[in-house]
Design a protein around this motif. Structure first.
Motif, PDB file in Angstrom:
ATOM      1  N   ILE A  97       0.856  -1.172   0.000  1.00  0.00           N
ATOM      2  CA  ILE A  97       0.000   0.000   0.000  1.00  0.00           C
ATOM      3  C   ILE A  97       0.897   1.229   0.000  1.00  0.00           C
ATOM      4  CG2 ILE A  97      -0.230  -0.094   2.514  1.00  0.00           C
ATOM      5  CD1 ILE A  97      -3.050   1.092   2.160  1.00  0.00           C
ATOM      6  N   MET A  98       0.563   2.175  -0.844  1.00  0.00           N
ATOM      7  CA  MET A  98       1.309   3.428  -0.885  1.00  0.00           C
ATOM      8  C   MET A  98       0.342   4.547  -0.541  1.00  0.00           C
ATOM      9  SD  MET A  98       3.740   2.829  -4.197  1.00  0.00           S
ATOM     10  CE  MET A  98       4.641   4.353  -3.963  1.00  0.00           C
ATOM     11  N   GLU A 149      -1.501  13.103   9.360  1.00  0.00           N
ATOM     12  CA  GLU A 149      -2.774  12.461   9.048  1.00  0.00           C
ATOM     13  C   GLU A 149      -2.743  11.848   7.663  1.00  0.00           C
ATOM     14  OE1 GLU A 149      -5.990  15.278   8.907  1.00  0.00           O
ATOM     15  OE2 GLU A 149      -4.976  16.576   7.461  1.00  0.00           O
ATOM     16  N   SER A 150      -3.548  10.830   7.480  1.00  0.00           N
ATOM     17  CA  SER A 150      -3.649  10.191   6.178  1.00  0.00           C
ATOM     18  C   SER A 150      -4.475  11.060   5.240  1.00  0.00           C
ATOM     19  CB  SER A 150      -4.291   8.818   6.325  1.00  0.00           C
ATOM     20  OG  SER A 150      -4.474   8.219   5.063  1.00  0.00           O
ATOM     21  N   VAL A 151      -4.013  11.180   4.024  1.00  0.00           N
ATOM     22  CA  VAL A 151      -4.722  11.944   2.996  1.00  0.00           C
ATOM     23  C   VAL A 151      -5.359  10.997   1.985  1.00  0.00           C
ATOM     24  CG1 VAL A 151      -4.478  13.634   1.133  1.00  0.00           C
ATOM     25  CG2 VAL A 151      -3.189  13.923   3.272  1.00  0.00           C
ATOM     26  N   ALA A 152      -4.557  10.109   1.426  1.00  0.00           N
ATOM     27  CA  ALA A 152      -5.060   9.182   0.411  1.00  0.00           C
ATOM     28  C   ALA A 152      -4.105   8.010   0.314  1.00  0.00           C
ATOM     29  CB  ALA A 152      -5.170   9.868  -0.951  1.00  0.00           C
ATOM     30  N   THR A 153      -4.678   6.816   0.076  1.00  0.00           N
ATOM     31  CA  THR A 153      -3.852   5.627  -0.091  1.00  0.00           C
ATOM     32  C   THR A 153      -4.310   4.848  -1.312  1.00  0.00           C
ATOM     33  OG1 THR A 153      -5.273   4.286   1.335  1.00  0.00           O
ATOM     34  CG2 THR A 153      -3.414   5.418   2.388  1.00  0.00           C
ATOM     35  N   ILE A 154      -3.380   4.059  -1.842  1.00  0.00           N
ATOM     36  CA  ILE A 154      -3.707   3.187  -2.954  1.00  0.00           C
ATOM     37  C   ILE A 154      -3.009   1.861  -2.752  1.00  0.00           C
ATOM     38  CG2 ILE A 154      -1.848   4.214  -4.373  1.00  0.00           C
ATOM     39  CD1 ILE A 154      -3.676   3.605  -6.829  1.00  0.00           C
ATOM     40  N   ARG A 155      -3.761   0.788  -2.864  1.00  0.00           N
ATOM     41  CA  ARG A 155      -3.210  -0.548  -2.703  1.00  0.00           C
ATOM     42  C   ARG A 155      -2.675  -1.062  -4.040  1.00  0.00           C
ATOM     43  NH1 ARG A 155      -4.274  -3.015   2.062  1.00  0.00           N
ATOM     44  NH2 ARG A 155      -5.702  -1.926   3.455  1.00  0.00           N
ATOM     45  N   ASP A 156      -1.914  -2.132  -3.981  1.00  0.00           N
ATOM     46  CA  ASP A 156      -1.406  -2.733  -5.217  1.00  0.00           C
ATOM     47  C   ASP A 156      -2.561  -3.183  -6.102  1.00  0.00           C
ATOM     48  OD1 ASP A 156      -1.478  -6.034  -4.636  1.00  0.00           O
ATOM     49  OD2 ASP A 156      -1.394  -4.710  -2.890  1.00  0.00           O
ATOM     50  N   SER A 157      -3.706  -3.487  -5.503  1.00  0.00           N
ATOM     51  CA  SER A 157      -4.890  -3.895  -6.263  1.00  0.00           C
ATOM     52  C   SER A 157      -5.537  -2.720  -6.993  1.00  0.00           C
ATOM     53  CB  SER A 157      -5.918  -4.521  -5.317  1.00  0.00           C
ATOM     54  OG  SER A 157      -6.365  -3.553  -4.373  1.00  0.00           O
ATOM     55  N   GLY A 158      -5.171  -1.511  -6.603  1.00  0.00           N
ATOM     56  CA  GLY A 158      -5.770  -0.321  -7.193  1.00  0.00           C
ATOM     57  C   GLY A 158      -6.834   0.315  -6.323  1.00  0.00           C
ATOM     58  N   CYS A 183       5.103  10.769   1.462  1.00  0.00           N
ATOM     59  CA  CYS A 183       4.724   9.530   0.788  1.00  0.00           C
ATOM     60  C   CYS A 183       5.225   8.366   1.635  1.00  0.00           C
ATOM     61  CB  CYS A 183       5.345   9.482  -0.601  1.00  0.00           C
ATOM     62  SG  CYS A 183       4.920   8.013  -1.569  1.00  0.00           S
ATOM     63  N   ASN A 184       4.415   7.342   1.707  1.00  0.00           N
ATOM     64  CA  ASN A 184       4.772   6.147   2.485  1.00  0.00           C
ATOM     65  C   ASN A 184       4.586   4.904   1.637  1.00  0.00           C
ATOM     66  OD1 ASN A 184       3.300   3.845   4.396  1.00  0.00           O
ATOM     67  ND2 ASN A 184       5.152   4.724   5.283  1.00  0.00           N
ATOM     68  N   TYR A 185       5.561   4.006   1.755  1.00  0.00           N
ATOM     69  CA  TYR A 185       5.483   2.695   1.099  1.00  0.00           C
ATOM     70  C   TYR A 185       5.469   1.625   2.183  1.00  0.00           C
ATOM     71  CZ  TYR A 185       6.885  -1.498  -1.419  1.00  0.00           C
ATOM     72  OH  TYR A 185       6.933  -2.770  -1.918  1.00  0.00           O
ATOM     73  N   ARG A 186       4.438   0.762   2.151  1.00  0.00           N
ATOM     74  CA  ARG A 186       4.322  -0.254   3.189  1.00  0.00           C
ATOM     75  C   ARG A 186       3.992  -1.604   2.560  1.00  0.00           C
ATOM     76  NH1 ARG A 186       0.100   1.713   6.618  1.00  0.00           N
ATOM     77  NH2 ARG A 186       1.623   3.362   6.984  1.00  0.00           N
ATOM     78  N   SER A 187       4.776  -2.618   2.955  1.00  0.00           N
ATOM     79  CA  SER A 187       4.512  -3.986   2.528  1.00  0.00           C
ATOM     80  C   SER A 187       4.692  -4.886   3.737  1.00  0.00           C
ATOM     81  CB  SER A 187       5.454  -4.377   1.392  1.00  0.00           C
ATOM     82  OG  SER A 187       6.773  -4.526   1.878  1.00  0.00           O
ATOM     83  N   SER A 188       4.702  -6.188   3.526  1.00  0.00           N
ATOM     84  CA  SER A 188       4.906  -7.115   4.641  1.00  0.00           C
ATOM     85  C   SER A 188       6.319  -7.004   5.198  1.00  0.00           C
ATOM     86  CB  SER A 188       4.632  -8.545   4.188  1.00  0.00           C
ATOM     87  OG  SER A 188       5.508  -8.903   3.142  1.00  0.00           O
TER      88      SER A 188
END
Length: 115
Positions: free
Chosen positions: A33-34, A46-55, A95-100
């Motif tokens: 998720i980014m 605070e979170s503004v918007a996120t997008i997962r690898d699925s879209g 910007c944040n990049y998060r995975s397992s």
């Protein structure tokens, strides 16, 4: 090593638009998720918007209908298109990049909306 780099901040008048970009290198780009986060002076991030690898996307209520998050040029670049900007949108955008495996932040880019 994962590296996250933002660009595109600046000064804009109320009602204007800006586009932020985020490039990630070194990630595994599996399930991830980014996201875009912001921090105003004296306030918590605070979170503004996120997008997962699925879209799948998610937006803060305060930006729905004005901001759009999406991917550019493949899975390792995301943008945040900001329109109808308000003075309360002012802050440092991260910007944040998060995975397992990873949870990595960029250095941030300043967005200032003048009234």
């Amino acid at each position: 090593q994962v590296r996250v780099v933002e660009s595109g901040g600046g000064l804009v008048r109320t009602g204007g638009s800006l586009r932020l970009s985020c490039a990630v290198s070194g990630g595994d780009f599996g399930v991830n998720i980014m996201g875009w986060y912001r921090q105003a002076p004296g306030k918590q991030r605070e979170s503004v918007a996120t997008i997962r690898d699925s879209g799948t996307t998610n937006y803060a209520d305060s930006v729905k209908g004005r901001f759009t998050v999406g991917r550019d040029n493949g899975p390792n670049e995301v943008y945040l298109q900001m329109s109808s900007l308000k003075p309360e949108d002012t802050g440092v955008y991260y910007c944040n990049y998060r995975s397992s495996v990873y949870d990595v932040w960029g250095q941030g880019t300043q967005v200032t909306v003048s009234s």
